[in-house]
Design a protein around this motif. Structure first.
Motif, short mmCIF file in Angstrom:
data_model
loop_
_atom_site.label_atom_id
_atom_site.label_comp_id
_atom_site.label_asym_id
_atom_site.label_seq_id
_atom_site.Cartn_x
_atom_site.Cartn_y
_atom_site.Cartn_z
N LYS A 114 53.11 58.35 78.44
CA LYS A 114 51.68 58.32 78.72
C LYS A 114 51.22 56.93 79.14
O LYS A 114 50.39 56.78 80.05
N GLN A 115 51.75 55.90 78.49
CA GLN A 115 51.25 54.54 78.72
C GLN A 115 51.97 53.82 79.85
O GLN A 115 51.34 53.09 80.61
N THR A 149 52.73 56.31 83.60
CA THR A 149 51.53 56.60 84.40
C THR A 149 50.96 55.35 85.07
O THR A 149 50.05 55.46 85.89
N GLU A 183 56.95 60.06 73.90
CA GLU A 183 55.72 60.61 74.47
C GLU A 183 54.68 59.52 74.71
O GLU A 183 53.98 59.51 75.73
#
Length: 232
Positions: free
Chosen positions: A226-227, A230, A222
């Motif tokens: 996100k890092q 994106t 996760e």
């Protein structure tokens, strides 16, 4: 250790299947050595592969001879598995245990979405991830994710990456004629990174997702999504 036996049986054209498979393996630059044995009305192929069983060649040959049954059994480092191919499709598969703990792979309509692997390394986690167009190494301590460039990856990171790549992926820079032929049959584009064709069949039977992650590894995934995913 990786040992595998593939048996071809059925009331069909065994000799023609043998010649078709032989022609496919001869044209495959990634094909590995094997021995061939006749047992009554059956063919048996025995492998001690470094990369894996040539499932794409067996599947393609099976599609030409749908009356025959192709059954593979293997033992990889103590993990036993079995798969059955009929009419060019995997119709049954069993594994004694997950071959690769810490793995999560998903696909979209276009092919590979994300292939992810991580494992404990001391108190932290290390891993590797690849999408269809890029890849990264990483370290995760439970709070912070650090992305690592390929040129800065150490041996431990590379070993984790090879574990994922050897089992699941092939790249557009490779010749891989059998994989390209199977992708054409699937109607999938060849992208920068691609799922091996037998894994495409596996994921399609599993709602396009395969995962052996525990809770801590899911947190790492996760954080990576996100890092890293994106980023533009």
């Amino acid at each position: 250790m990786f040992l595998a036996v593939v048996r071809v049986t059925g009331a069909g054209r065994i000799a023609d299947f043998r010649e078709r498979l032989r022609s496919l393996l001869v044209r495959d630059p990634d094909a590995e050595d094997y021995t061939e044995h006749h047992d009554g009305g059956a063919l048996e192929y025995r492998f001690a592969p470094r990369k894996g069983i040539p499932f794409p060649a067996f599947a393609e040959a099976s599609g030409d001879f749908p009356e025959l049954r192709v059954e593979a059994e293997w033992d990889r480092d103590g993990v036993r598995g079995r798969a059955v191919i009929e009419a060019g499709r995997v119709v049954d598969e069993e594994r004694g245990a997950p071959a690769q703990p810490g793995v999560d792979v998903s696909m979209s309509d276009q092919g590979l979405e994300l292939a992810f692997v991580c494992e404990r390394h001391g108190a932290d986690w290390i891993g590797y991830a690849a999408s269809a167009s890029r890849h990264t190494y990483f370290r995760w301590n439970g709070r912070e994710l650090v992305l690592v460039d390929a040129g800065e990856a150490d041996a431990a990171l590379e070993d984790v990456a090879f574990r994922l790549v050897d089992e699941w992926l092939w790249y557009d820079e490779e010749a891989a004629p059998t994989e390209r032929a199977r992708y054409a049959q699937y109607g999938l584009p060849v992208l920068g990174a691609n799922l091996k064709s037998e894994k495409v069949a596996l994921l399609r039977r599993r709602d396009r997702r395969y995962s052996t992650l525990d809770d801590a590894a899911r947190e790492a995934r996760e954080a990576l999504m996100k890092q890293w995913l994106t980023q533009t």
